[in-house]
Design an enzyme around this catalytic site. Structure first.
Site, mmCIF file in Angstrom:
data_model
loop_
_atom_site.group_PDB
_atom_site.id
_atom_site.type_symbol
_atom_site.label_atom_id
_atom_site.label_comp_id
_atom_site.label_asym_id
_atom_site.label_seq_id
_atom_site.Cartn_x
_atom_site.Cartn_y
_atom_site.Cartn_z
ATOM 1 N N HIS A 31 0.525 -1.410 0.307
ATOM 2 C CA HIS A 31 -0.151 0.073 0.071
ATOM 3 C C HIS A 31 1.042 1.153 0.274
ATOM 4 O O HIS A 31 1.558 1.750 1.035
ATOM 5 C CB HIS A 31 -0.374 -0.187 1.230
ATOM 6 N N HIS B 101 1.360 5.875 -2.239
ATOM 7 C CA HIS B 101 1.192 6.443 -3.592
ATOM 8 C C HIS B 101 2.358 7.041 -3.484
ATOM 9 O O HIS B 101 3.074 7.528 -3.389
ATOM 10 C CB HIS B 101 0.523 7.452 -1.731
ATOM 11 N N GLN C 67 -8.926 9.710 -4.696
ATOM 12 C CA GLN C 67 -9.258 10.606 -3.474
ATOM 13 C C GLN C 67 -10.218 11.026 -3.321
ATOM 14 O O GLN C 67 -9.986 11.123 -2.194
ATOM 15 C CB GLN C 67 -7.844 11.012 -3.893
ATOM 16 N N HIS D 74 -9.200 2.293 0.001
ATOM 17 C CA HIS D 74 -8.773 2.567 1.403
ATOM 18 C C HIS D 74 -10.620 2.898 1.798
ATOM 19 O O HIS D 74 -11.290 2.692 0.840
ATOM 20 C CB HIS D 74 -9.025 3.569 1.133
ATOM 21 N N GLU E 298 -11.531 4.232 7.046
ATOM 22 C CA GLU E 298 -9.769 4.960 7.203
ATOM 23 C C GLU E 298 -10.306 6.011 8.745
ATOM 24 O O GLU E 298 -10.173 7.849 8.062
ATOM 25 C CB GLU E 298 -8.690 5.847 6.316
ATOM 26 N N ASP F 265 2.444 3.230 3.111
ATOM 27 C CA ASP F 265 1.266 4.123 2.373
ATOM 28 C C ASP F 265 2.165 5.729 2.009
ATOM 29 O O ASP F 265 1.515 5.965 0.737
ATOM 30 C CB ASP F 265 0.811 4.558 4.009
ATOM 31 N N TRP G 129 0.443 13.873 3.783
ATOM 32 C CA TRP G 129 0.471 12.772 4.958
ATOM 33 C C TRP G 129 1.510 13.128 6.130
ATOM 34 O O TRP G 129 1.170 12.162 6.997
ATOM 35 C CB TRP G 129 -0.453 11.676 4.583
HETATM 36 FE FE FE2 Z 1 -3.115 5.076 1.759
#
Ligand code: FE2
Length: 426
Positions: A56, A58, A151, A209, A212, A308, A314
């Site tokens: 996982h 991005h 997203q 996702h 979350e 991630d 993030w």
């Molecule tokens: Fe993610």
């Protein structure tokens, strides 16, 4: 043989094992291999493992930290808003350049397979086109799988329904989703249904996702399990994050986990990100925010740990080190027995390889000769030390080397070299 690694320790605990490699594949795995090769590598006391796998990630956002600003609150929602500010500034070349730089980091860390979500909520599909190109470029040394990720919401973002289809037409491998970010619970459930139907129609896997959030009433994973079963997608569907499960009512979870097991859902927790992003609205006690890793694994589900984020809206840290991910997962889930610590190692190697459906992964004869030799005696020491990847091999060829980590001490009357290993290799 073309190459032989001598006297290796394997993740399953076997020691003194020779690994013979021919034509890019593992040809023999046995003690005292009676064969010769032009290249012999001494692996005495070193852990030799199949490569790390990140289930996982991005890659469209990675290494963008600080552009155009940093995330002040540290929350998931400010991260999404910040990504929204960054998106119009993205250029094809910059996305490719950052992604390739990250893939270099990954190779140096022995991470040779990554499933990356790519945001499709952009009429230009700029990141999709860039990452499809990156996937082609890195193929000789890294398996990159792409997930079409809406997203800003499959129904919430105008045009996402059509954009997701276009992304899949461009060669994206997996159907993504974000039901908890849709406008209502009902729209979230409808998005799960629609996205699973697309996957069934196109014969693709699903990786969403899902839930979350800290909200214990976010129960989209229930719908995900239901749709998986209804459409006969057992084993092909993954719920990523599932953080709301940490706060759900225990009675409800006892029903839910059984439904998830029936649907053979795969689970991906992202310990570094979950511990940082979740529980942000709590004062004290403060929730840890990671899903129920041990409970889900005990029910027979495949549970992997993903990275991630690395240096993006993030998360400001990270370096492609799946041992750092495993170490955080171990702590957050309190997986401290010997058996549980080994399971944490498997959660960044074998388990995600299964979830990604990687062919030829493993250490058995016939598998791809993709190997990592670590400066550690076993998987637990590898996690403890976040051990140096002394050598990374792809299809029998060494593609990265790292010098062993050691400190030279200048102490009166004490030997000068320390490696932090409990029993250093000869
Ligand atoms: Fe993610």
């Amino acid at each position: 043989m073309d190459v032989i690694l001598r006297r290796a320790t394997l993740p399953d605990g076997r020691t003194g094992i020779d690994i013979g490699i021919r034509d890019g594949r593992i040809a023999a795995v046995e003690p005292n291999l009676q064969a010769a090769a032009p290249e012999e590598i001494d692996a005495t006391g070193r852990l030799v493992t199949p490569p790390f796998v990140d289930a996982h990630f991005h890659m469209d956002a990675t290494l963008s930290y600080g552009i155009p600003r940093v995330n002040r609150s540290g929350t998931l929602l400010e991260g999404i808003a910040l990504w929204g500010e960054l998106k119009p500034l993205l250029t094809h070349d910059a996305v490719i350049e950052r992604a390739l730089a990250y893939c270099d980091w990954a190779v140096g860390r022995g991470l040779l397979a990554i499933r990356s979500h790519v945001d499709i909520c952009d009429p230009r599909l700029l990141a999709v086109e860039a990452l499809v190109e990156v996937k082609r470029h890195v193929k000789p040394y890294l398996d990159l799988q792409l997930v079409a990720f809406p997203q800003d919401g499959y129904y919430r973002y105008p045009g996402a329904v059509e954009l997701l289809d276009r992304a899949l037409d461009l060669g994206v491998d997996v159907v993504g989703g974000i039901p908890h970010f849709e406008r209502t619970m009902a729209e979230g459930a409808a998005s799960v249904r629609a996205l699973c139907e697309i996957a069934a129609r196109r014969g693709l896997p699903v990786d969403m996702h899902c839930d979350e959030t800290d909200d214990p009433l976010s129960r989209h994973v229930e719908t995900l399990a239901y749709e998986t079963q209804r459409l006969g997608l057992q084993g092909r569907v993954t719920g990523s994050h599932l953080t709301s499960m940490h706060s759900m009512d225990n009675y409800y979870v006892s029903k839910l986990v059984a439904l998830m097991a029936e649907a053979r859902l795969n689970v991906i927790a992202n310990p570094l990100i979950n511990i940082v992003l979740q529980g942000r609205h709590d004062t004290f006690p403060k929730r840890r925010g990671m899903t129920r890793v041990t409970e889900l694994a005990a029910a027979g589900l495949d549970v992997a740990f993903g990275h991630d984020c690395v240096m993006d809206p993030w998360y400001s840290l990270g370096s492609g080190d799946m041992l750092e991910v495993a170490q955080m997962g171990l702590h957050v889930a309190q997986m401290t027995s010997q058996e549980a610590m080994r399971a944490c190692f498997m959660a960044v190697t074998e388990v995600p390889a299964r979830i990604l459906g990687l062919e030829g992964y493993g250490l058995a004869p016939g598998c791809n000769a993709d190997l990592v030799m670590l400066q550690a005696a076993d998987p637990v020491e590898a996690i403890r030390l976040r051990a140096a990847r002394l050598l990374v091999m792809r299809r029998g060829r060494v593609i990265s080397r790292m010098a062993p980590v050691e400190a030279q001490l200048a102490l009166p009357g004490r030997p000068g070299r320390v490696t932090f290993q409990a029993s250093p290799a000869a």
